[in-house]
Structure formats: structure tokens, C-alpha cells
Design an enzyme around this catalytic site. Structure first.
Site, PDB file in Angstrom:
ATOM      1  CG  ASP A  62     -10.460   0.082  -8.450  1.00  0.00           C
ATOM      2  OD1 ASP A  62      -9.562   0.074  -7.580  1.00  0.00           O
ATOM      3  OD2 ASP A  62     -11.555   0.646  -8.307  1.00  0.00           O
ATOM      4  CE1 TYR A 153      -1.512   8.257   1.075  1.00  0.00           C
ATOM      5  CE2 TYR A 153      -0.111   9.257   2.747  1.00  0.00           C
ATOM      6  CZ  TYR A 153      -0.261   8.669   1.502  1.00  0.00           C
ATOM      7  OH  TYR A 153       0.840   8.500   0.695  1.00  0.00           O
TER       8      TYR A 153
HETATM    9  P1  NAP Z   1       0.383   9.341  -8.147  1.00  0.00           P
HETATM   10  O1  NAP Z   1       1.388  10.150  -8.901  1.00  0.00           O
HETATM   11  O2  NAP Z   1      -0.911   9.958  -7.730  1.00  0.00           O
HETATM   12  O3  NAP Z   1       0.093   7.994  -8.976  1.00  0.00           O
HETATM   13  C1  NAP Z   1      -0.804   7.061  -8.483  1.00  0.00           C
HETATM   14  C2  NAP Z   1      -0.766   5.823  -9.352  1.00  0.00           C
HETATM   15  O4  NAP Z   1      -1.634   4.854  -8.761  1.00  0.00           O
HETATM   16  C3  NAP Z   1      -1.271   6.054 -10.757  1.00  0.00           C
HETATM   17  O5  NAP Z   1      -0.543   5.216 -11.626  1.00  0.00           O
HETATM   18  C4  NAP Z   1      -2.730   5.590 -10.682  1.00  0.00           C
HETATM   19  O6  NAP Z   1      -3.227   5.081 -11.921  1.00  0.00           O
HETATM   20  C5  NAP Z   1      -2.596   4.450  -9.707  1.00  0.00           C
HETATM   21  N1  NAP Z   1      -3.851   4.154  -9.002  1.00  0.00           N
HETATM   22  C6  NAP Z   1      -4.609   4.974  -8.253  1.00  0.00           C
HETATM   23  N2  NAP Z   1      -5.675   4.315  -7.778  1.00  0.00           N
HETATM   24  C7  NAP Z   1      -5.562   3.044  -8.248  1.00  0.00           C
HETATM   25  C8  NAP Z   1      -6.375   1.880  -8.119  1.00  0.00           C
HETATM   26  N3  NAP Z   1      -7.503   1.904  -7.400  1.00  0.00           N
HETATM   27  N4  NAP Z   1      -5.980   0.738  -8.751  1.00  0.00           N
HETATM   28  C9  NAP Z   1      -4.849   0.710  -9.481  1.00  0.00           C
HETATM   29  N5  NAP Z   1      -4.047   1.783  -9.631  1.00  0.00           N
HETATM   30  C10 NAP Z   1      -4.411   2.925  -9.018  1.00  0.00           C
HETATM   31  O7  NAP Z   1       0.999   8.754  -6.789  1.00  0.00           O
HETATM   32  P2  NAP Z   1       2.504   8.731  -6.254  1.00  0.00           P
HETATM   33  O8  NAP Z   1       2.775  10.037  -5.609  1.00  0.00           O
HETATM   34  O9  NAP Z   1       3.431   8.193  -7.280  1.00  0.00           O
HETATM   35  O10 NAP Z   1       2.335   7.674  -5.069  1.00  0.00           O
HETATM   36  C11 NAP Z   1       2.574   6.304  -5.233  1.00  0.00           C
HETATM   37  C12 NAP Z   1       2.544   5.625  -3.871  1.00  0.00           C
HETATM   38  O11 NAP Z   1       3.494   6.244  -3.007  1.00  0.00           O
HETATM   39  C13 NAP Z   1       1.191   5.733  -3.162  1.00  0.00           C
HETATM   40  O12 NAP Z   1       0.934   4.549  -2.448  1.00  0.00           O
HETATM   41  C14 NAP Z   1       1.399   6.876  -2.217  1.00  0.00           C
HETATM   42  O13 NAP Z   1       0.551   6.797  -1.118  1.00  0.00           O
HETATM   43  C15 NAP Z   1       2.854   6.671  -1.830  1.00  0.00           C
HETATM   44  N6  NAP Z   1       3.520   7.865  -1.327  1.00  0.00           N
HETATM   45  C16 NAP Z   1       3.672   8.976  -2.096  1.00  0.00           C
HETATM   46  C17 NAP Z   1       4.329  10.080  -1.571  1.00  0.00           C
HETATM   47  C18 NAP Z   1       4.560  11.334  -2.355  1.00  0.00           C
HETATM   48  O14 NAP Z   1       5.085  12.304  -1.797  1.00  0.00           O
HETATM   49  N7  NAP Z   1       4.206  11.405  -3.620  1.00  0.00           N
HETATM   50  C19 NAP Z   1       4.801  10.051  -0.262  1.00  0.00           C
HETATM   51  C20 NAP Z   1       4.620   8.909   0.498  1.00  0.00           C
HETATM   52  C21 NAP Z   1       3.989   7.809  -0.050  1.00  0.00           C
HETATM   53  P3  NAP Z   1      -4.082   5.971 -12.994  1.00  0.00           P
HETATM   54  O15 NAP Z   1      -3.539   7.360 -12.932  1.00  0.00           O
HETATM   55  O16 NAP Z   1      -3.858   5.262 -14.277  1.00  0.00           O
HETATM   56  O17 NAP Z   1      -5.501   5.916 -12.563  1.00  0.00           O
END
Ligand code: NAP
Length: 242
Positions: A62, A153
């Protein structure tokens, strides 16, 4: 000198982090793949990385937990320093400020901001000694434009943008480049329940982006071609914020 380059990507068991890890494997990096709890998904990403002829070390911890970060990374960092660090781990806990519980505020800041601090502090010492390194922080349009329901956020991501610029200025003389990549609406778990009919009119390109489209920019920023770019926020948002 020589040897294969290493990239540490946080939050890489799925979504944008997984796409970044796979893109960097195809670029010739070995991966230190962090995630929190989804071992099965991480094992699938590891297979794809090995398919690209790269090595992958799975590092579940984490990022918000300072002891966990230390106990996993310290022994590895005694021997090797990643050439690239991608701070991608992030969570959303969307709700209006009037309803927001202290825990929803704290959890979101803990993963994005404390996570950045803890992991980067562990890795940057070795980069300073090597006088080389690339650090990429994954932020969000929300941290640039503000989005209702995302006070926590948006604060976390805006904070990370500030940290990106300050750190870029601190470490530039040691040839370490620090940038932020700012995705808009990307097709992942995080966005799967959002009302698409209300979101698409906000996006000039009229579609969500893919994790691979974000990963392509990270790949570029980790390449020799990006050697004069630091302290920047590069948006991948289909024009949703200009
Ligand atoms: P996601 O599909 O929800 O995946 C999140 C990932 O982060 C998973 O691998 C999860 O691991 C890991 N994670 C969560 N909490 C954690 C912690 N405390 N320590 C270590 N790993 C952790 O997210 P995503 O959409 O790919 O987003 C990735 C990044 O892009 C984030 O920073 C998000 O804010 C940013 N972002 C996303 C979007 C979008 O539209 N999706 C837009 C702008 C920015 P586990 O599942 O194994 O727990």
C-alpha cells in the site's frame, strides 16, 4: 553501467498503470510492478510483460503505508535503482463536500500525495547518485479544472502537480526529469459507472480515451526523445480541458 533499465510503476495491476507497465516492457524496461491487493490481475500483467521479453517483479504494498513502502523497497534499493518511477496509484471517493466524510478526504490524499512522497523519497536518492532518472506522476484533468463531487481528488491531483514542478526544479541539475501526465476520461474501472451520456458532450473528440493512449505519452517521456522536457503537465484528454 550497462544492464537492463528498470521501471517502477505503482498501481499497476490494472487500468492505466498496467498499460504503462506493458508499454515500458515493450520499450525494453524490466518492471517492478506495484499494486495493492489484486494478485490475480497483477499475475496477468506480469505474463504480458514476460511475453514482451522483459522481467517483472511483483511488489504488492500500500503506497499510503510508510512502513510497507520501506520494508518492500529498502532491500531492493540497496542493490539497484530504477531508471524510471511512475507514480500512478490513485483512488477516487467521489461525493459532494457537504457529504464528504473525513475518511473520504484522507484516503484520497493518502494514496495520491503521501504515496507519491513515500515512494519518490525512497527512490530519488539512488537517482541523485546516478545523476539520471525519470519520474512521471499521473494526475488528472480534475486537478486542473476542478470537477464537482471531487474536492478531495482534485485537491490531491492539484497538489501532485505542484509537487511535480517543485521536485523538477530541485533535481534538474542532477539530470533527473520530473513530469506529470494528466488523463481526462479514460476507459477503466474508475470510470465504468460514470454516466456516459453526460460525459461525452464534454469531450471534443467525443469518446473516452484508452489506457494505451495514456501509456504512449509516458513511454515517450521515459525515452531519449524527451530529454529536454521537465516540470510539465501533459494532458491526454481528447480536448476536455484546454
Ligand atoms: P484503477 O483501474 O482503479 O486501478 C487502480 C490501480 O491502483 C490498481 O492497480 C490498484 O491495485 C492500485 N492501487 C489502488 N490503491 C493503491 C494503494 N494504496 N497502493 C498501491 N496500489 C494501489 O485506476 P485507473 O483508472 O487505471 O487510474 C490510474 C491512475 O490514473 C490514478 O492515479 C487515477 O487517479 C488516474 N486517472 C484516471 C483517470 C480515468 O479516467 N480512469 C483519469 C484521470 C486520472 P489493486 O487493484 O491491486 O488494489
Amino acid at each position: 553501467m550497462g544492464g537492463r533499465r528498470i521501471a517502477l510503476v505503482t498501481g499497476a495491476s490494472q487500468g492505466i498503470g498496467a498499460a504503462i507497465a506493458i508499454a515500458l516492457a515493450r520499450d525494453g524496461f524490466d518492471l517492478w510492478l506495484n499494486y495493492k491487493s489484486n494478485h490475480d490481475a497483477a499475475a496477468e500483467v506480469k505474463k504480458k510483460i514476460e511475453h514482451a521479453a522483459s522481467q517483472c517483479r511483483l511488489l504488492p504494498f500500500d503506497v499510503a503505508d510508510p512502513q510497507a513502502v520501506q520494508s518492500v523497497l529498502s532491500p531492493l534499493l540497496e542493490n539497484e535503482t530504477p531508471d524510471v518511477l511512475v507514480n500512478n496509484a490513485g483512488i477516487a471517493r467521489d461525493t459532494l463536500l457537504v457529504w464528504m466524510r473525513p475518511q473520504e478526504w484522507q484516503e484520497v490524499l493518502a494514496v495520491s500525495l503521501n504515496g507519491f512522497f513515500q515512494v519518490t523519497k525512497a527512490v530519488v536518492n539512488g537517482m541523485l547518485r546516478k545523476r539520471a532518472g525519470r519520474i512521471i506522476n499521473i494526475v488528472s484533468t480534475s486537478g486542473q479544472s476542478g470537477m464537482p463531487g471531487q474536492v478531495n481528488y482534485a485537491a490531491a491531483k492539484a497538489g501532485l502537480i505542484g509537487a511535480t514542478k517543485a521536485l523538477a526544479a530541485e533535481v534538474a541539475k542532477r539530470s533527473i526529469l520530473v513530469n506529470a501526465v494528466s488523463p481526462g476520461f479514460i476507459e477503466t474501472e474508475m470510470t465504468k459507472n460514470l454516466p456516459k451520456d453526460r460525459i461525452l458532450p464534454l469531450i471534443p473528440l467525443q469518446r473516452l480515451g484508452t489506457p494505451e493512449e495514456v501509456a504512449a505519452v509516458v513511454s515517450f517521456l521515459c525515452s531519449e526523445r524527451a530529454s529536454y522536457i521537465t516540470g510539465q503537465v501533459i494532458s491526454v484528454n481528447g480536448g476536455a480541458y484546454m
